[in-house]
Enzyme design. Structure first.
Site, PDB file in Angstrom:
ATOM      1  N   CYS A 292     -72.152 113.569 -24.647  1.00  0.00           N
ATOM      2  CA  CYS A 292     -71.681 114.791 -24.023  1.00  0.00           C
ATOM      3  C   CYS A 292     -72.271 115.958 -24.813  1.00  0.00           C
ATOM      4  O   CYS A 292     -72.903 115.758 -25.843  1.00  0.00           O
ATOM      5  CB  CYS A 292     -70.170 114.851 -24.077  1.00  0.00           C
TER       6      CYS A 292
ATOM      7  N   TRP B 177     -70.216 113.136 -20.277  1.00  0.00           N
ATOM      8  CA  TRP B 177     -70.753 111.879 -19.740  1.00  0.00           C
ATOM      9  C   TRP B 177     -69.630 110.875 -19.917  1.00  0.00           C
ATOM     10  O   TRP B 177     -69.268 110.526 -21.042  1.00  0.00           O
ATOM     11  CB  TRP B 177     -72.000 111.459 -20.525  1.00  0.00           C
TER      12      TRP B 177
ATOM     13  N   ARG C  87     -77.651 116.046 -21.579  1.00  0.00           N
ATOM     14  CA  ARG C  87     -76.962 115.028 -22.368  1.00  0.00           C
ATOM     15  C   ARG C  87     -75.826 114.381 -21.606  1.00  0.00           C
ATOM     16  O   ARG C  87     -75.323 113.332 -21.983  1.00  0.00           O
ATOM     17  CB  ARG C  87     -76.404 115.655 -23.651  1.00  0.00           C
TER      18      ARG C  87
ATOM     19  N   LYS D  26     -89.172 103.235 -16.107  1.00  0.00           N
ATOM     20  CA  LYS D  26     -89.293 104.611 -15.576  1.00  0.00           C
ATOM     21  C   LYS D  26     -88.890 104.636 -14.113  1.00  0.00           C
ATOM     22  O   LYS D  26     -88.149 105.494 -13.673  1.00  0.00           O
ATOM     23  CB  LYS D  26     -90.737 105.134 -15.680  1.00  0.00           C
TER      24      LYS D  26
ATOM     25  N   ASN E 239     -66.967 114.540 -28.471  1.00  0.00           N
ATOM     26  CA  ASN E 239     -68.035 113.578 -28.147  1.00  0.00           C
ATOM     27  C   ASN E 239     -67.759 112.330 -28.955  1.00  0.00           C
ATOM     28  O   ASN E 239     -67.373 112.431 -30.126  1.00  0.00           O
ATOM     29  CB  ASN E 239     -69.406 114.089 -28.602  1.00  0.00           C
TER      30      ASN E 239
HETATM   31  O1  M6R Z   1     -83.386 108.739 -28.281  1.00  0.00           O
HETATM   32  P1  M6R Z   1     -83.807 107.317 -28.297  1.00  0.00           P
HETATM   33  O2  M6R Z   1     -85.269 107.130 -28.278  1.00  0.00           O
HETATM   34  O3  M6R Z   1     -83.157 106.518 -29.392  1.00  0.00           O
HETATM   35  O4  M6R Z   1     -83.245 106.727 -26.918  1.00  0.00           O
HETATM   36  C1  M6R Z   1     -83.363 105.374 -26.606  1.00  0.00           C
HETATM   37  C2  M6R Z   1     -83.081 105.144 -25.147  1.00  0.00           C
HETATM   38  O5  M6R Z   1     -81.777 105.528 -24.829  1.00  0.00           O
HETATM   39  C3  M6R Z   1     -84.049 105.901 -24.249  1.00  0.00           C
HETATM   40  O6  M6R Z   1     -85.370 105.584 -24.536  1.00  0.00           O
HETATM   41  C4  M6R Z   1     -83.761 105.583 -22.772  1.00  0.00           C
HETATM   42  O7  M6R Z   1     -84.071 104.257 -22.491  1.00  0.00           O
HETATM   43  C5  M6R Z   1     -84.533 106.548 -21.870  1.00  0.00           C
HETATM   44  N1  M6R Z   1     -83.699 106.958 -20.783  1.00  0.00           N
HETATM   45  C6  M6R Z   1     -85.754 105.965 -21.310  1.00  0.00           C
HETATM   46  O8  M6R Z   1     -86.435 106.812 -20.450  1.00  0.00           O
END
Ligand code: M6R
Length: 610
Positions: A2, A74, A27, A487, A100
């Protein structure tokens, strides 16, 4: 996940909070709320949905005040609705809190508080905290102490901010496991869960660490540990600018961030490659370089897209360093009681540097004595600060929930680490220089791929109504297949799977018919002939094929339905190129379906809860 914003000072806090929440909406965007103190009264407005709805209510109410807190949510506990939206308050609404994180013992606390006659209005875990604080206020403690005592009873993670009608000139905030930063302004102080919310107002910030609590006033702040020890906090000067977190004329942040990649990759490598020595220089690794070079085993741990980058890193490290390398989901590593030996190095990769599982896995690995290094994008983030050393990606702020430029930046950094270590091992100067020459051409080659944007959009039109997708690649491009599929599914809600191309025959081929689009990542490398056989196998089953192929490959056009031709490079750098058309394909499919690519449903940018 959040977003938290707060302000106390000379200015009207309402526009500051609304603007800050908009910058944090990436976020979490299920619901939003604001609480202010005005002439000894508390006013709370909250709603389900976007910050823009909250903005309208605030305007209609003519809300104005000099102290307030705001939240964008969230949902974890309780559906997104007005009652579950933050701020939450105590029974007489004198105390308001935003939170949060997750309170793990909230059921126990709730039962206890209910027994003393307290009625709860929401289904959230967060609502126990204002009531718990209130129980200490009733025992005669001031707000700061009441919050401190309450937090000693709480298990779980939190970033909180609290205001109280009877102490109307301060915000009390505290952190454990969820980021919180204080901004120092002129005649005003800010708090936020993310510097993006502060950057328009101040560049002087103070990061709270886990187990710290602070009170901020218009003209000062002070901090303690929740065990009551005094602490002196260091003031840090931010270098990022407001322009970096604006859309800069693009329709979406995601497109802006895809298009920025020539520059962001250039920034990731800037000043770090040394031609004369055919190597790289990475300041953040210097103090640990000997230990790192002599690692007996490397583990790379991360989540989501960053985990995919780690898989590419495994190929790089094993090819060039000949050091056994394993890649672990951080969520698994943290609970697996991992066997960590002397001589193990663990790289933790995270765009945000705040992912709860990655941070917890790092703490666990540190406890077991591993050398813990970070590859992060957000400067000053928790994972970066917790590490023994590391390398910043320098891709610039990534706002779109789907990670794009951070991924290519992570691959760039992994390649830089590979060159640096390989040159300390058995890579020759000539090979180092050859690598340098390939490396510096990458931004231009990405630019060339981006010029195919319109063509890729046409392909997206063909496939926008597909229900499933398969992505197949081999070697270095297997992780790219996973990333392409991720993606697509996260922003278009189309089911997509990534596989090593050879695995297709072990099951997924059963899915293939004329309705199944299959994306092959098929540049001309050592696995090309094998992948062509896989293409033939799909063709024979009437699958519709899109191939990411080398620009001089004319043969492949005869086999597939659509080709996207990209420049060649060496194998280790290829994923930085092959992923770009897949980002654009996912983007255009989602846009053609009329979806919000920057804020896809159910997701949040950084997953700061388990
Ligand atoms: O901030 P981080 O790289 O640790 O985040 C990891 C995943 O939450 C992040 O890569 C997530 O899978 C994305 N939504 C991918 O596009």
């Amino acid at each position: 996940m959040c977003g938290i914003v707060g302000y106390v000072g000379d200015k009207n806090c309402v526009p500051i909070i609304i603007e800050g929440l908009k910058r944090l909406e990436y976020r979490g965007y299920d619901s939003a709320g604001i609480a202010v103190l005005n002439n000894g009264n508390s006013i709370i407005l909250k709603n389900k949905g976007k910050v823009s709805f909250l903005e309208k209510s605030v305007e209609q109410a003519g809300l104005s005040a000099h102290i307030g807190i705001g939240h964008t949510r969230w949902a974890t506990h309780g559906i997104p609705n007005e009652l579950n939206a933050h701020p939450h308050c105590n029974t007489d609404q004198s105390l308001m809190l935003i939170h949060n994180g997750i309170i793990e013992n909230y059921q126990v606390l709730k039962t206890m508080l209910k027994k003393s006659g307290i009625k709860f209005l929401s289904d959230t875990d967060s609502e126990v905290i204002p009531h718990l604080i209130d129980s200490f206020l009733k025992k005669g403690h001031d707000l700061f102490e009441a919050v401190r005592f309450a937090l000693n009873e709480v298990e779980g993670t939190y970033g909180i901010a609290v205001i109280y009608t009877k102490e109307p000139n301060k915000i009390v905030c505290a952190k454990k496991g969820s980021p919180l930063v204080i901004g120092i302004g002129e005649n005003g102080h800010y708090i936020a869960s993310d510097v993006n919310a502060l950057i328009a107002h101040t560049k002087q910030v103070v990061y709270l660490e886990d187990g710290e609590i602070a009170e901020i006033f218009a003209d000062r702040f002070s901090a303690k540990t929740i065990e009551d020890e005094d602490i002196q906090k260091e003031i840090i000067e931010l270098t990022m600018s407001l322009d970096e977190i604006d859309r800069g004329g693009y329709q979406t942040f995601m497109l802006k961030e895809i298009m920025e990649q020539p520059e962001s990759v250039r920034n990731s490598m800037r000043g770090r490659l040394i031609f004369e020595e055919g190597t790289a220089k990475l300041g953040g690794l210097e103090s640990v370089l000997d230990r790192l070079s002599h690692s007996k085993r490397i583990i790379i741990s991360a989540c989501g897209t960053s985990w995919h980058a780690g898989l590419v890193g495994e190929y790089m490290f094993e090819q060039f360093l000949r050091i056994p390398t394993e890649v672990e989901y951080a969520s698994e590593l943290r609970y697996r009681n991992p066997i960590i030996n002397e001589g193990d190095t663990i790289f933790f990769i995270s765009q945000s540097g705040e992912t709860a599982d990655t941070l917890a896995a790092m703490k666990e690995a540190k406890r077991k004595g591993a050398l813990c290094l970070a590859i992060c994008n957000v400067v000053g983030s928790s994972i970066a600060r917790e590490s023994d050393g590391g390398v910043y990606i320098h891709a610039g702020p990534e706002i779109g929930v789907a990670s794009t430029k951070a991924f290519t930046g992570q691959l760039t950094v992994l390649a830089l680490i590979t060159i640096l270590l390989a040159r300390r091992k058995d890579m020759s100067l000539a090979d180092g220089k050859a690598l340098y020459n390939e490396f510096i051409q990458i931004p231009e080659k990405i630019q060339k791929i981006l010029s195919l944007n319109e063509k890729i959009e046409t392909i997206a039109e063909e496939f926008k109504d597909s229900k499933n997708f398969l992505y197949l690649g081999r070697g270095y491009n297997f992780p790219v297949a996973l990333e392409g599929a991720l993606k697509l599914k996260e922003i278009s809600y189309i089911h997509a799977e990534g596989y090593p191309a050879a695995e297709m025959k072990h099951g997924p081929i059963a899915l293939v018919d004329e309705n199944m689009p299959v994306v092959f990542i098929a540049p001309k490398d050592s696995t090309y002939d094998k992948i062509i056989s896989n293409i033939e196998e799909i063709k024979a089953r009437k699958g519709r094929i899109i191939a990411i192929a080398s620009e001089h490959d004319t043969e492949i056009d005869k086999l597939v339905d659509f080709t996207i031709k990209i420049p060649d490079t060496i194998r280790m750098l290829m994923p930085i190129l092959t992923v770009v058309p897949l980002q654009l394909l996912a983007y255009h499919i989602a846009m053609k379906k009329g979806l919000n690519v920057d804020q896809p449903r159910n997701l949040a940018k950084s997953v700061t809860v388990e």
